[in-house]
Design a protein around this motif. Structure first.
Motif, PDB file in Angstrom:
ATOM      1  N   GLY A 160      76.267  77.507  -0.636  1.00 38.31           N
ATOM      2  CA  GLY A 160      76.663  78.539  -1.572  1.00 38.31           C
ATOM      3  C   GLY A 160      76.323  79.917  -1.059  1.00 38.31           C
ATOM      4  N   ASP A 161      76.611  80.916  -1.881  1.00 37.44           N
ATOM      5  CA  ASP A 161      76.309  82.298  -1.501  1.00 37.44           C
ATOM      6  C   ASP A 161      75.755  83.025  -2.712  1.00 37.44           C
ATOM      7  N   GLU A 162      75.780  84.346  -2.676  1.00 36.67           N
ATOM      8  CA  GLU A 162      75.185  85.135  -3.757  1.00 36.67           C
ATOM      9  C   GLU A 162      75.846  84.860  -5.097  1.00 36.67           C
ATOM     10  N   PHE A 163      77.116  84.476  -5.081  1.00 32.12           N
ATOM     11  CA  PHE A 163      77.856  84.340  -6.326  1.00 32.12           C
ATOM     12  C   PHE A 163      78.263  82.906  -6.653  1.00 32.12           C
ATOM     13  N   THR A 164      78.257  82.032  -5.662  1.00 29.64           N
ATOM     14  CA  THR A 164      78.745  80.670  -5.846  1.00 29.64           C
ATOM     15  C   THR A 164      77.630  79.671  -5.591  1.00 29.64           C
ATOM     16  N   ALA A 165      77.522  78.680  -6.451  1.00 32.54           N
ATOM     17  CA  ALA A 165      76.497  77.650  -6.320  1.00 32.54           C
ATOM     18  C   ALA A 165      76.817  76.734  -5.151  1.00 32.54           C
ATOM     19  N   PRO A 166      75.818  76.022  -4.652  1.00 36.16           N
ATOM     20  CA  PRO A 166      76.097  75.014  -3.620  1.00 36.16           C
ATOM     21  C   PRO A 166      77.124  73.995  -4.102  1.00 36.16           C
ATOM     22  N   ALA A 200      70.755  80.967   0.761  1.00 37.41           N
ATOM     23  CA  ALA A 200      71.686  81.972   0.258  1.00 37.41           C
ATOM     24  C   ALA A 200      70.915  83.173  -0.277  1.00 37.41           C
ATOM     25  N   LYS A 201      71.548  84.328  -0.273  1.00 42.79           N
ATOM     26  CA  LYS A 201      70.932  85.561  -0.754  1.00 42.79           C
ATOM     27  C   LYS A 201      70.643  85.466  -2.248  1.00 42.79           C
ATOM     28  N   HIS A 326      78.134  87.364 -18.092  1.00 45.96           N
ATOM     29  CA  HIS A 326      77.862  86.337 -17.095  1.00 45.96           C
ATOM     30  C   HIS A 326      76.934  86.957 -16.056  1.00 45.96           C
ATOM     31  N   VAL A 327      75.760  86.383 -15.880  1.00 54.07           N
ATOM     32  CA  VAL A 327      74.785  86.935 -14.943  1.00 54.07           C
ATOM     33  C   VAL A 327      74.351  85.844 -13.974  1.00 54.07           C
ATOM     34  N   LEU A 328      73.939  86.253 -12.778  1.00 55.36           N
ATOM     35  CA  LEU A 328      73.649  85.303 -11.710  1.00 55.36           C
ATOM     36  C   LEU A 328      72.253  84.704 -11.795  1.00 55.36           C
ATOM     37  N   ARG A 329      71.369  85.339 -12.556  1.00 55.65           N
ATOM     38  CA  ARG A 329      70.020  84.807 -12.690  1.00 55.65           C
ATOM     39  C   ARG A 329      69.504  85.089 -14.082  1.00 55.65           C
TER      40      ARG A 329
END
Length: 529
Positions: A160-166, A200-201, A326-329
Protein backbone atom coordinates in the motif's frame (compact mmCIF):
# COMPACT_ATOMS: atom_id res chain seq x y z
CA UNK A 1 20.80 -22.91 -17.47
CA UNK A 2 17.59 -22.22 -19.35
CA UNK A 3 16.16 -18.73 -19.49
CA UNK A 4 13.23 -19.86 -17.33
CA UNK A 5 15.50 -21.24 -14.61
CA UNK A 6 17.65 -18.10 -14.57
CA UNK A 7 14.55 -15.92 -14.40
CA UNK A 8 13.07 -17.92 -11.53
CA UNK A 9 16.29 -17.77 -9.54
CA UNK A 10 16.51 -14.01 -10.04
CA UNK A 11 12.92 -13.60 -8.83
CA UNK A 12 13.52 -15.72 -5.73
CA UNK A 13 16.60 -13.66 -4.91
CA UNK A 14 14.47 -10.53 -5.25
CA UNK A 15 11.73 -11.91 -3.00
CA UNK A 16 14.29 -12.58 -0.29
CA UNK A 17 16.13 -9.29 -0.76
CA UNK A 18 12.95 -7.22 -0.54
CA UNK A 19 11.54 -8.74 2.62
CA UNK A 20 9.36 -11.75 1.78
CA UNK A 21 9.81 -14.45 4.42
CA UNK A 22 7.01 -16.93 3.67
CA UNK A 23 5.86 -18.60 0.45
CA UNK A 24 3.07 -21.16 -0.03
CA UNK A 25 3.02 -23.36 -3.13
CA UNK A 26 0.67 -25.85 -4.74
CA UNK A 27 2.37 -28.49 -6.89
CA UNK A 28 2.42 -28.18 -10.67
CA UNK A 29 4.59 -28.48 -13.72
CA UNK A 30 4.63 -25.00 -15.26
CA UNK A 31 5.64 -23.41 -11.95
CA UNK A 32 8.60 -25.83 -11.61
CA UNK A 33 11.32 -23.19 -12.19
CA UNK A 34 10.10 -21.08 -9.27
CA UNK A 35 9.18 -24.06 -7.11
CA UNK A 36 12.63 -25.60 -7.36
CA UNK A 37 14.38 -22.28 -6.74
CA UNK A 38 12.18 -21.67 -3.69
CA UNK A 39 12.91 -25.17 -2.38
CA UNK A 40 16.64 -24.51 -2.59
CA UNK A 41 16.24 -21.14 -0.82
CA UNK A 42 14.20 -22.84 1.90
CA UNK A 43 16.90 -25.50 2.35
CA UNK A 44 19.39 -22.65 2.84
CA UNK A 45 16.99 -21.17 5.47
CA UNK A 46 16.59 -17.97 3.47
CA UNK A 47 12.83 -18.40 3.22
CA UNK A 48 10.07 -20.56 4.74
CA UNK A 49 8.26 -22.73 2.22
CA UNK A 50 4.87 -24.38 2.78
CA UNK A 51 3.23 -26.86 0.39
CA UNK A 52 -0.50 -27.45 0.08
CA UNK A 53 -2.36 -29.97 -2.05
CA UNK A 54 -4.75 -27.50 -3.68
CA UNK A 55 -4.47 -23.87 -4.70
CA UNK A 56 -7.45 -22.57 -2.74
CA UNK A 57 -6.04 -23.94 0.50
CA UNK A 58 -2.62 -22.57 -0.43
CA UNK A 59 -4.04 -19.09 -1.00
CA UNK A 60 -5.89 -18.94 2.31
CA UNK A 61 -2.89 -20.36 4.16
CA UNK A 62 -0.83 -17.52 2.72
CA UNK A 63 -3.55 -15.10 3.75
CA UNK A 64 -3.44 -16.37 7.34
CA UNK A 65 0.35 -16.07 7.43
CA UNK A 66 0.13 -12.50 6.13
CA UNK A 67 -2.66 -11.48 8.51
CA UNK A 68 -0.75 -12.72 11.53
CA UNK A 69 2.54 -11.08 10.54
CA UNK A 70 1.25 -8.04 8.60
CA UNK A 71 3.89 -8.56 5.93
CA UNK A 72 3.70 -9.81 2.33
CA UNK A 73 3.37 -13.55 1.78
CA UNK A 74 3.54 -15.13 -1.68
CA UNK A 75 1.40 -17.96 -3.04
CA UNK A 76 2.51 -19.78 -6.20
CA UNK A 77 0.40 -21.84 -8.62
CA UNK A 78 0.83 -23.58 -11.92
CA UNK A 79 -0.98 -22.45 -15.07
CA UNK A 80 -4.62 -22.82 -16.13
CA UNK A 81 -7.61 -23.06 -13.82
CA UNK A 82 -5.24 -23.61 -10.89
CA UNK A 83 -4.76 -19.84 -10.81
CA UNK A 84 -8.49 -19.15 -10.55
CA UNK A 85 -8.62 -20.69 -7.07
CA UNK A 86 -6.75 -17.69 -5.65
CA UNK A 87 -9.60 -15.26 -6.26
CA UNK A 88 -11.47 -15.55 -2.95
CA UNK A 89 -8.31 -15.05 -0.89
CA UNK A 90 -7.31 -12.15 -3.14
CA UNK A 91 -10.57 -10.33 -2.42
CA UNK A 92 -10.28 -10.96 1.31
CA UNK A 93 -6.70 -9.64 1.32
CA UNK A 94 -7.58 -6.47 -0.57
CA UNK A 95 -10.73 -5.74 1.43
CA UNK A 96 -8.97 -6.40 4.76
CA UNK A 97 -5.76 -4.56 3.96
CA UNK A 98 -3.48 -7.61 3.93
CA UNK A 99 -0.40 -7.78 1.63
CA UNK A 100 -0.55 -10.89 -0.58
CA UNK A 101 1.51 -11.77 -3.65
CA UNK A 102 -0.24 -13.94 -6.25
CA UNK A 103 2.38 -15.64 -8.43
CA UNK A 104 0.82 -17.58 -11.29
CA UNK A 105 2.99 -19.52 -13.70
CA UNK A 106 1.80 -19.39 -17.29
CA UNK A 107 2.58 -20.89 -20.68
CA UNK A 108 4.34 -18.74 -23.28
CA UNK A 109 2.11 -16.00 -24.76
CA UNK A 110 2.45 -17.59 -28.20
CA UNK A 111 0.25 -20.53 -27.19
CA UNK A 112 -2.58 -18.51 -25.64
CA UNK A 113 -5.90 -18.90 -27.46
CA UNK A 114 -4.44 -21.83 -29.42
CA UNK A 115 -6.00 -24.72 -27.55
CA UNK A 116 -2.83 -25.50 -25.59
CA UNK A 117 -3.25 -27.75 -22.57
CA UNK A 118 -3.73 -26.12 -19.17
CA UNK A 119 -3.83 -22.66 -20.71
CA UNK A 120 -6.37 -19.92 -20.06
CA UNK A 121 -6.18 -16.14 -20.27
CA UNK A 122 -4.50 -15.42 -16.93
CA UNK A 123 -3.60 -11.78 -17.57
CA UNK A 124 -6.23 -9.66 -15.83
CA UNK A 125 -7.65 -12.75 -14.15
CA UNK A 126 -8.25 -11.09 -10.77
CA UNK A 127 -9.69 -7.79 -11.99
CA UNK A 128 -10.43 -5.30 -9.21
CA UNK A 129 -9.43 -7.81 -6.52
CA UNK A 130 -5.77 -6.80 -6.87
CA UNK A 131 -4.03 -3.50 -6.25
CA UNK A 132 -1.77 -4.01 -9.29
CA UNK A 133 -0.83 -6.67 -11.81
CA UNK A 134 2.00 -7.49 -14.18
CA UNK A 135 1.83 -9.87 -17.13
CA UNK A 136 5.57 -10.46 -17.44
CA UNK A 137 7.24 -11.18 -20.78
CA UNK A 138 8.86 -14.48 -21.58
CA UNK A 139 12.47 -14.66 -20.40
CA UNK A 140 14.89 -14.21 -23.29
CA UNK A 141 17.91 -12.06 -22.49
CA UNK A 142 16.75 -9.86 -19.59
CA UNK A 143 19.26 -9.46 -16.78
CA UNK A 144 18.57 -10.09 -13.08
CA UNK A 145 17.83 -6.42 -12.43
CA UNK A 146 14.86 -6.60 -14.80
CA UNK A 147 13.18 -9.36 -12.80
CA UNK A 148 14.10 -7.72 -9.50
CA UNK A 149 12.32 -4.54 -10.54
CA UNK A 150 9.13 -6.51 -11.21
CA UNK A 151 9.28 -8.32 -7.87
CA UNK A 152 10.20 -5.19 -5.90
CA UNK A 153 7.37 -3.26 -7.55
CA UNK A 154 4.86 -5.97 -6.69
CA UNK A 155 5.96 -6.10 -3.06
CA UNK A 156 5.74 -2.31 -2.78
CA UNK A 157 2.25 -2.31 -4.30
CA UNK A 158 1.11 -5.03 -1.89
CA UNK A 159 2.22 -2.89 1.05
CA UNK A 160 0.00 0.00 0.00
CA UNK A 161 0.89 3.67 0.07
CA UNK A 162 -0.08 6.84 1.91
CA UNK A 163 -3.67 6.61 0.70
CA UNK A 164 -4.30 2.95 -0.10
CA UNK A 165 -4.25 0.00 2.30
CA UNK A 166 -2.18 -3.10 1.61
CA UNK A 167 -3.76 -5.75 -0.59
CA UNK A 168 -3.23 -8.47 -3.16
CA UNK A 169 -1.09 -8.03 -6.26
CA UNK A 170 -0.68 -10.37 -9.25
CA UNK A 171 2.46 -11.39 -11.10
CA UNK A 172 1.66 -13.60 -14.09
CA UNK A 173 4.87 -15.35 -15.12
CA UNK A 174 5.16 -17.26 -18.42
CA UNK A 175 7.81 -19.95 -18.55
CA UNK A 176 9.14 -21.79 -21.60
CA UNK A 177 10.71 -25.22 -21.48
CA UNK A 178 13.08 -26.50 -20.20
CA UNK A 179 11.53 -25.89 -16.79
CA UNK A 180 14.11 -27.55 -14.53
CA UNK A 181 17.83 -26.86 -14.07
CA UNK A 182 20.42 -29.00 -15.78
CA UNK A 183 22.55 -29.00 -12.63
CA UNK A 184 20.69 -28.89 -9.33
CA UNK A 185 23.18 -27.01 -7.15
CA UNK A 186 22.69 -24.00 -4.91
CA UNK A 187 25.76 -21.99 -5.92
CA UNK A 188 23.41 -19.32 -7.25
CA UNK A 189 22.38 -18.52 -3.65
CA UNK A 190 25.90 -17.43 -2.70
CA UNK A 191 25.82 -13.89 -1.36
CA UNK A 192 22.02 -13.69 -1.13
CA UNK A 193 21.05 -11.71 1.97
CA UNK A 194 17.71 -11.39 3.70
CA UNK A 195 16.38 -7.85 3.30
CA UNK A 196 13.78 -5.74 5.06
CA UNK A 197 10.51 -4.21 3.95
CA UNK A 198 10.08 -0.54 3.12
CA UNK A 199 6.99 0.62 5.04
CA UNK A 200 4.43 2.89 3.45
CA UNK A 201 4.52 6.58 4.37
CA UNK A 202 2.51 7.53 7.44
CA UNK A 203 -0.38 9.94 7.05
CA UNK A 204 -0.30 13.37 8.66
CA UNK A 205 -1.97 13.92 12.02
CA UNK A 206 -5.67 14.79 12.00
CA UNK A 207 -7.30 17.33 14.32
CA UNK A 208 -10.69 16.23 15.59
CA UNK A 209 -11.35 19.77 16.78
CA UNK A 210 -10.85 21.16 13.28
CA UNK A 211 -13.15 18.56 11.71
CA UNK A 212 -15.97 19.19 14.19
CA UNK A 213 -15.60 22.97 14.21
CA UNK A 214 -16.09 22.87 10.45
CA UNK A 215 -19.40 21.11 11.13
CA UNK A 216 -20.50 23.88 13.54
CA UNK A 217 -20.16 21.69 16.66
CA UNK A 218 -18.94 23.18 19.94
CA UNK A 219 -15.78 21.21 20.74
CA UNK A 220 -15.75 22.49 24.32
CA UNK A 221 -19.21 21.25 25.24
CA UNK A 222 -18.37 17.62 25.99
CA UNK A 223 -19.76 16.19 22.78
CA UNK A 224 -21.33 12.75 22.95
CA UNK A 225 -19.36 10.50 20.65
CA UNK A 226 -18.95 6.82 19.90
CA UNK A 227 -15.93 5.00 18.45
CA UNK A 228 -16.61 1.88 16.35
CA UNK A 229 -13.69 -0.30 15.31
CA UNK A 230 -13.45 -3.45 13.20
CA UNK A 231 -10.06 -2.65 11.65
CA UNK A 232 -7.02 -4.10 13.46
CA UNK A 233 -4.81 -1.49 11.77
CA UNK A 234 -6.56 1.21 13.83
CA UNK A 235 -7.03 -0.73 17.07
CA UNK A 236 -4.57 1.09 19.32
CA UNK A 237 -5.53 4.54 18.06
CA UNK A 238 -9.26 3.79 18.42
CA UNK A 239 -8.76 2.62 21.98
CA UNK A 240 -6.73 5.71 22.87
CA UNK A 241 -9.29 8.08 21.39
CA UNK A 242 -12.13 6.47 23.34
CA UNK A 243 -10.14 6.48 26.59
CA UNK A 244 -9.11 10.11 26.18
CA UNK A 245 -12.62 11.39 25.48
CA UNK A 246 -14.65 9.03 27.66
CA UNK A 247 -16.54 7.79 24.61
CA UNK A 248 -17.92 4.24 24.44
CA UNK A 249 -15.82 1.94 22.25
CA UNK A 250 -17.73 -0.62 20.22
CA UNK A 251 -14.88 -2.99 19.36
CA UNK A 252 -15.83 -5.83 17.07
CA UNK A 253 -14.32 -9.27 17.65
CA UNK A 254 -11.23 -9.46 15.51
CA UNK A 255 -10.43 -5.76 15.86
CA UNK A 256 -8.08 -6.22 18.83
CA UNK A 257 -9.37 -2.90 20.12
CA UNK A 258 -11.39 -4.12 23.12
CA UNK A 259 -10.89 -2.15 26.33
CA UNK A 260 -12.94 -2.82 29.47
CA UNK A 261 -12.74 0.79 30.72
CA UNK A 262 -14.69 2.14 27.74
CA UNK A 263 -16.05 -1.04 26.18
CA UNK A 264 -19.70 -2.04 26.03
CA UNK A 265 -20.49 -5.75 26.48
CA UNK A 266 -23.22 -6.94 24.11
CA UNK A 267 -23.13 -3.55 22.45
CA UNK A 268 -25.54 -4.54 19.67
CA UNK A 269 -28.33 -5.03 22.22
CA UNK A 270 -27.36 -1.86 24.07
CA UNK A 271 -27.35 0.11 20.82
CA UNK A 272 -30.91 -1.04 20.14
CA UNK A 273 -32.03 -0.09 23.66
CA UNK A 274 -30.55 3.36 23.35
CA UNK A 275 -31.79 3.93 19.82
CA UNK A 276 -35.29 3.31 21.12
CA UNK A 277 -34.82 5.97 23.83
CA UNK A 278 -36.28 9.33 22.87
CA UNK A 279 -33.62 11.49 24.55
CA UNK A 280 -30.71 9.53 23.09
CA UNK A 281 -28.60 11.28 20.48
CA UNK A 282 -25.06 10.89 19.18
CA UNK A 283 -23.12 13.98 18.18
CA UNK A 284 -20.14 12.21 16.63
CA UNK A 285 -19.39 8.68 15.51
CA UNK A 286 -15.88 7.70 14.44
CA UNK A 287 -15.63 4.44 12.51
CA UNK A 288 -12.52 2.47 11.60
CA UNK A 289 -13.26 -0.27 9.12
CA UNK A 290 -16.60 -1.92 8.51
CA UNK A 291 -19.45 -1.41 10.96
CA UNK A 292 -22.22 -3.59 9.57
CA UNK A 293 -21.72 -6.72 11.69
CA UNK A 294 -24.80 -5.71 13.69
CA UNK A 295 -27.62 -3.93 11.95
CA UNK A 296 -28.25 -1.83 15.03
CA UNK A 297 -24.70 -0.51 14.81
CA UNK A 298 -25.29 0.52 11.21
CA UNK A 299 -28.45 2.32 12.29
CA UNK A 300 -26.50 4.06 15.05
CA UNK A 301 -24.02 5.45 12.53
CA UNK A 302 -26.86 6.92 10.48
CA UNK A 303 -28.23 8.82 13.50
CA UNK A 304 -25.03 10.71 14.31
CA UNK A 305 -24.77 14.39 13.48
CA UNK A 306 -21.24 13.84 12.18
CA UNK A 307 -19.75 10.58 10.94
CA UNK A 308 -15.98 10.42 10.49
CA UNK A 309 -14.65 7.40 8.56
CA UNK A 310 -11.04 6.46 9.33
CA UNK A 311 -8.65 4.38 7.24
CA UNK A 312 -6.85 4.07 3.96
CA UNK A 313 -8.94 2.97 0.99
CA UNK A 314 -10.90 0.67 1.15
CA UNK A 315 -10.85 0.48 4.95
CA UNK A 316 -12.54 3.88 5.27
CA UNK A 317 -15.91 2.15 5.09
CA UNK A 318 -18.88 4.36 4.25
CA UNK A 319 -21.59 2.12 2.73
CA UNK A 320 -24.41 4.61 3.34
CA UNK A 321 -22.42 7.67 2.19
CA UNK A 322 -23.04 9.14 5.61
CA UNK A 323 -19.47 10.22 6.38
CA UNK A 324 -18.85 13.95 6.47
CA UNK A 325 -15.10 13.32 6.56
CA UNK A 326 -12.76 10.57 5.34
CA UNK A 327 -9.40 10.67 7.11
CA UNK A 328 -6.35 8.43 6.79
CA UNK A 329 -5.69 8.02 10.50
CA UNK A 330 -7.55 8.27 13.80
CA UNK A 331 -7.96 11.94 14.75
CA UNK A 332 -6.28 13.46 17.78
CA UNK A 333 -8.37 13.76 20.95
CA UNK A 334 -8.04 17.56 21.03
CA UNK A 335 -11.56 18.38 22.23
CA UNK A 336 -13.22 18.40 25.64
CA UNK A 337 -14.06 14.91 26.96
CA UNK A 338 -17.68 13.86 27.33
CA UNK A 339 -19.41 14.01 30.68
CA UNK A 340 -19.03 10.78 32.65
CA UNK A 341 -22.77 10.19 32.37
CA UNK A 342 -22.41 9.51 28.66
CA UNK A 343 -20.24 6.43 29.08
CA UNK A 344 -22.28 5.33 32.09
CA UNK A 345 -25.42 5.46 29.96
CA UNK A 346 -23.86 2.92 27.60
CA UNK A 347 -22.42 0.66 30.25
CA UNK A 348 -25.19 0.81 32.89
CA UNK A 349 -27.41 -1.90 31.43
CA UNK A 350 -24.57 -3.99 30.04
CA UNK A 351 -23.29 -6.98 31.93
CA UNK A 352 -20.99 -9.84 31.10
CA UNK A 353 -22.94 -12.91 30.06
CA UNK A 354 -22.99 -15.80 32.51
CA UNK A 355 -24.88 -19.08 32.10
CA UNK A 356 -24.60 -22.68 33.24
CA UNK A 357 -26.59 -23.88 30.23
CA UNK A 358 -24.79 -25.75 27.47
CA UNK A 359 -25.39 -23.46 24.52
CA UNK A 360 -23.49 -21.38 22.00
CA UNK A 361 -22.79 -18.57 24.45
CA UNK A 362 -21.58 -20.72 27.33
CA UNK A 363 -19.40 -22.79 25.00
CA UNK A 364 -17.75 -19.63 23.70
CA UNK A 365 -17.06 -18.51 27.25
CA UNK A 366 -15.51 -21.88 28.04
CA UNK A 367 -13.05 -21.33 25.20
CA UNK A 368 -12.30 -17.88 26.62
CA UNK A 369 -11.49 -19.47 29.98
CA UNK A 370 -8.98 -21.88 28.42
CA UNK A 371 -7.35 -19.51 25.92
CA UNK A 372 -4.62 -17.39 27.47
CA UNK A 373 -3.60 -13.85 26.62
CA UNK A 374 -0.67 -15.29 24.66
CA UNK A 375 -2.93 -17.32 22.38
CA UNK A 376 -4.63 -16.42 19.11
CA UNK A 377 -8.39 -16.73 18.57
CA UNK A 378 -9.77 -16.76 15.02
CA UNK A 379 -13.51 -16.08 14.77
CA UNK A 380 -15.55 -17.32 11.83
CA UNK A 381 -18.14 -15.08 10.28
CA UNK A 382 -21.86 -15.85 10.48
CA UNK A 383 -23.33 -16.76 13.89
CA UNK A 384 -19.99 -17.43 15.58
CA UNK A 385 -18.75 -13.85 15.51
CA UNK A 386 -22.19 -12.50 16.41
CA UNK A 387 -22.30 -14.60 19.56
CA UNK A 388 -18.72 -13.58 20.29
CA UNK A 389 -19.75 -9.94 19.93
CA UNK A 390 -22.34 -10.62 22.61
CA UNK A 391 -20.36 -12.57 25.22
CA UNK A 392 -16.59 -12.54 24.61
CA UNK A 393 -14.98 -10.86 27.65
CA UNK A 394 -13.67 -7.36 27.06
CA UNK A 395 -10.81 -8.14 29.43
CA UNK A 396 -9.50 -11.00 27.29
CA UNK A 397 -6.26 -9.97 25.59
CA UNK A 398 -5.67 -12.92 23.25
CA UNK A 399 -4.93 -11.75 19.71
CA UNK A 400 -8.07 -11.96 17.59
CA UNK A 401 -8.33 -12.39 13.83
CA UNK A 402 -11.09 -13.08 11.35
CA UNK A 403 -11.81 -12.75 7.64
CA UNK A 404 -13.72 -9.52 8.16
CA UNK A 405 -12.68 -8.07 4.80
CA UNK A 406 -15.45 -9.91 2.96
CA UNK A 407 -17.08 -11.76 5.90
CA UNK A 408 -16.84 -15.02 4.00
CA UNK A 409 -16.84 -18.46 5.60
CA UNK A 410 -14.58 -19.97 2.93
CA UNK A 411 -10.98 -20.83 3.62
CA UNK A 412 -11.23 -20.48 7.39
CA UNK A 413 -9.34 -23.63 8.31
CA UNK A 414 -6.55 -22.76 5.88
CA UNK A 415 -6.41 -19.15 7.09
CA UNK A 416 -6.19 -20.12 10.74
CA UNK A 417 -3.63 -22.80 9.90
CA UNK A 418 -1.41 -20.19 8.27
CA UNK A 419 -1.64 -17.92 11.30
CA UNK A 420 -0.98 -20.83 13.66
CA UNK A 421 2.25 -21.69 11.87
CA UNK A 422 3.83 -18.38 12.91
CA UNK A 423 2.01 -17.61 16.18
CA UNK A 424 3.98 -18.20 19.35
CA UNK A 425 1.12 -19.61 21.47
CA UNK A 426 -1.86 -21.79 20.75
CA UNK A 427 -4.39 -20.89 18.07
CA UNK A 428 -8.14 -21.48 18.41
CA UNK A 429 -10.48 -21.37 15.42
CA UNK A 430 -14.15 -20.96 16.37
CA UNK A 431 -16.54 -21.86 13.56
CA UNK A 432 -19.87 -23.43 12.64
CA UNK A 433 -20.46 -26.81 11.06
CA UNK A 434 -21.22 -25.48 7.55
CA UNK A 435 -18.02 -23.41 7.52
CA UNK A 436 -16.09 -26.49 8.69
CA UNK A 437 -17.47 -28.62 5.86
CA UNK A 438 -16.83 -25.79 3.40
CA UNK A 439 -13.08 -25.99 4.07
CA UNK A 440 -12.63 -29.52 5.44
CA UNK A 441 -10.13 -30.33 2.68
CA UNK A 442 -7.71 -27.88 4.30
CA UNK A 443 -7.23 -30.40 7.09
CA UNK A 444 -5.50 -32.65 4.55
CA UNK A 445 -1.88 -31.54 4.76
CA UNK A 446 0.96 -33.25 2.93
CA UNK A 447 3.00 -35.47 5.25
CA UNK A 448 6.05 -33.29 4.59
CA UNK A 449 4.42 -30.30 6.28
CA UNK A 450 4.55 -29.03 9.85
CA UNK A 451 1.27 -29.58 11.68
CA UNK A 452 -0.19 -26.45 13.29
CA UNK A 453 -0.87 -25.97 16.99
CA UNK A 454 -4.48 -25.29 16.06
CA UNK A 455 -7.59 -26.25 17.99
CA UNK A 456 -10.73 -26.02 15.86
CA UNK A 457 -13.94 -25.66 17.86
CA UNK A 458 -16.91 -26.53 15.66
CA UNK A 459 -20.32 -25.42 16.93
CA UNK A 460 -22.47 -28.09 15.35
CA UNK A 461 -26.14 -27.21 15.07
CA UNK A 462 -26.39 -29.35 11.92
CA UNK A 463 -27.34 -26.51 9.57
CA UNK A 464 -26.64 -22.96 8.49
CA UNK A 465 -28.51 -21.49 11.43
CA UNK A 466 -27.61 -17.87 10.65
CA UNK A 467 -30.58 -17.65 8.27
CA UNK A 468 -33.08 -18.25 11.07
CA UNK A 469 -32.48 -14.69 12.22
CA UNK A 470 -32.78 -13.14 8.77
CA UNK A 471 -35.77 -12.44 6.58
CA UNK A 472 -35.47 -15.87 4.98
CA UNK A 473 -36.23 -17.48 8.33
CA UNK A 474 -39.78 -16.14 8.53
CA UNK A 475 -42.55 -18.72 8.91
CA UNK A 476 -44.01 -17.98 5.49
CA UNK A 477 -40.85 -19.36 3.83
CA UNK A 478 -40.73 -22.57 5.86
CA UNK A 479 -41.63 -24.75 2.86
CA UNK A 480 -38.36 -23.92 1.08
CA UNK A 481 -36.14 -22.83 3.97
CA UNK A 482 -34.36 -26.13 4.66
CA UNK A 483 -33.74 -26.87 0.99
CA UNK A 484 -32.17 -23.59 -0.09
CA UNK A 485 -31.03 -21.86 3.10
CA UNK A 486 -30.74 -24.17 6.10
CA UNK A 487 -28.83 -26.92 4.24
CA UNK A 488 -29.24 -29.40 7.12
CA UNK A 489 -26.41 -31.91 7.46
CA UNK A 490 -25.76 -34.94 9.63
CA UNK A 491 -22.21 -35.81 8.65
CA UNK A 492 -19.84 -37.25 11.21
CA UNK A 493 -17.46 -34.33 11.69
CA UNK A 494 -15.26 -36.30 14.07
CA UNK A 495 -14.62 -38.98 11.46
CA UNK A 496 -13.91 -36.31 8.86
CA UNK A 497 -11.23 -34.83 11.11
CA UNK A 498 -9.80 -38.21 12.04
CA UNK A 499 -9.50 -39.08 8.37
CA UNK A 500 -7.01 -36.21 8.14
CA UNK A 501 -5.10 -37.54 11.18
CA UNK A 502 -6.33 -34.80 13.50
CA UNK A 503 -7.33 -35.62 17.05
CA UNK A 504 -11.09 -35.18 17.23
CA UNK A 505 -13.64 -35.22 20.06
CA UNK A 506 -17.40 -34.75 20.26
CA UNK A 507 -18.65 -32.98 23.41
CA UNK A 508 -22.06 -32.18 24.81
CA UNK A 509 -21.26 -30.60 28.19
CA UNK A 510 -19.08 -27.79 29.50
CA UNK A 511 -17.02 -30.24 31.53
CA UNK A 512 -16.24 -32.35 28.47
CA UNK A 513 -15.56 -29.24 26.40
CA UNK A 514 -13.05 -27.97 28.93
CA UNK A 515 -11.29 -31.34 28.98
CA UNK A 516 -11.12 -31.51 25.18
CA UNK A 517 -9.69 -28.00 24.98
CA UNK A 518 -6.73 -28.98 27.12
CA UNK A 519 -5.20 -30.88 24.20
CA UNK A 520 -2.96 -28.83 21.95
CA UNK A 521 -3.37 -29.05 18.20
CA UNK A 522 -3.93 -30.32 15.66
CA UNK A 523 -7.20 -30.83 17.47
CA UNK A 524 -10.87 -30.67 16.45
CA UNK A 525 -13.57 -30.32 19.11
CA UNK A 526 -17.13 -30.76 17.86
CA UNK A 527 -19.61 -29.03 20.17
CA UNK A 528 -23.03 -30.65 19.75
CA UNK A 529 -25.73 -28.02 20.16
Amino acid sequence: MSNSVNQARAMVKALIKHGVRQVVIAPGSRNAPLTMALAQAASAELISLHTRIDERTAAFTALGLAKRQLRPVAVLTTSGTAATHLLAAAWEASEAGVPLLLLTADRPPSVRDRGANQTILQAGLFGEAVRAEWDLPLAVSQDEAYWELAVAGAIAASMGDEFTAPGAVHLNIPFAEPLVPEVFDDAWLTGVTVGELTPAKLADEVSLAALLTAEKLDVNSGLRGVVICSDPHSAIAARNLALSLGWPLLAEPGSNAAEAAVGVPDYATRSRELLDTNDFAVDVVVTAGRFGLSRTTSELVKTASVHIAVGKFPLDADPFESAKHHVLRMPDADIAPAASEWLELWQSASANFNSDEFDFESALLEVAKVATNQDLVWFAASKTVRFAEKVWPLTHKAMQLMNRGTNGIDGLIASATGAALVHGGRTFLLMGDVAFLHDVSSLMLPSTEKLPDLTIVVFNNHEGAIFHGLEQGAAQYEAVYAKVFGTPQHHDLVKAAEAANWKATKVSSLVDLNAALQHSGPNVVVVEL
